[in-house]
Design a protein around this motif. Structure first.
Motif: not given
Length: 244
Positions: A30-38, A71-72, A103-108
């Motif tokens: 039942n996942l609605m949304q997922i994210d990954a980083g580092l 993320g970063p 979104d946390a994927g930028g350079e911090q």
């Protein structure tokens, strides 16, 4: 992929034909949304419960969120009322502002879009330094309108309500030169820590952007990725690890 379907992990490098072998992750539905980083993976389910993946086990996080990112810039999320939170020392700390996606994927630095599809950016100094109420949060409004927004080391990619695709060069101080239109149509788009870009169109087909480098952040074209089923959400993790 229906919201009630299990999340799938793609554990192999893309082949020349861009075909993947899919493996279902156990003990999560039942996942609605997922994210990954580092190397980290977070997700929310249909009950808006947030999770953190440790090995092959999903650990429940406190609180209730409809969107989560890692993320970063750390772990951030928004709830059903669009309130923004940062995960600090095992707890969610409320932050100023209202966003529907971030979104946390930028350079911090952090980017996101509000309920009116207005894009925003939070500088690296404000993002890293935020510990709770009292810390400054100078959100910078950006031009245009986007429904989904994701950043990596070579730029930020977004799609609008018409599924048009755009790219923006954005630095840690939120300085930018505006959006550049990219060919194609996608309903959502994500950028990996290594700069790889993946997207899903309205028919559930997955695409990856070829030829992305620091000197050519827009890449050279789209390649269709053959998958085991139609997808709704895709997220890239590192160079050889894609989560769908």
């Amino acid at each position: 992929m229906r919201a009630t379907a299990a999340v799938l992990l793609v554990l192999c490098l893309l082949t020349v034909s861009h075909a993947w072998d899919c493996q279902e992750v156990v003990n999560i539905k039942n996942l609605m949304q997922i994210d990954a980083g580092l190397g980290q993976v977070v997700a929310t389910d249909t009950s808006q419960i947030p999770y953190y993946l440790v090995g092959d086990k999903w650990i429940r996080l406190p609180g209730s969120l409809k969107h989560i990112t890692v993320g970063p810039a750390g772990i951030w999320g928004v709830n059903k009322d669009y309130a923004i939170y940062k995960y600090v020392a095992g707890n969610w700390v409320k932050a100023e502002g209202l966003l529907k996606q971030l979104d946390a994927g930028g350079e911090q630095f952090i980017v996101g879009a509000n309920m009116n599809d207005t894009p925003f950016c939070l500088t690296r100094s404000a993002t890293v330094g935020y510990k709770g109420p009292g810390s400054p949060l100078p959100w910078t409004g950006l031009p245009g309108a986007v429904k989904y927004y994701s950043c990596g080391p070579f730029g930020c990619w977004a799609v609008n309500k018409n599924d048009d695709i755009y790219l923006m060069s954005l630095n840690q101080d939120c300085q930018n030169n505006g959006w550049s239109h990219i060919d194609g149509k996608l309903s959502m788009i994500e950028v990996a820590t290594d700069g790889s870009v993946f997207g899903v169109n309205s028919a559930g087909q997955v695409y990856t952007r070829d030829g992305i480098t620091a000197s050519k952040p827009e890449g050279t074209g789209w390649s269709h990725v053959s998958t085991c089923m139609h997808m709704k959400h895709v997220r890239a993790k590192l160079q050889n690890y894609v989560i769908i």
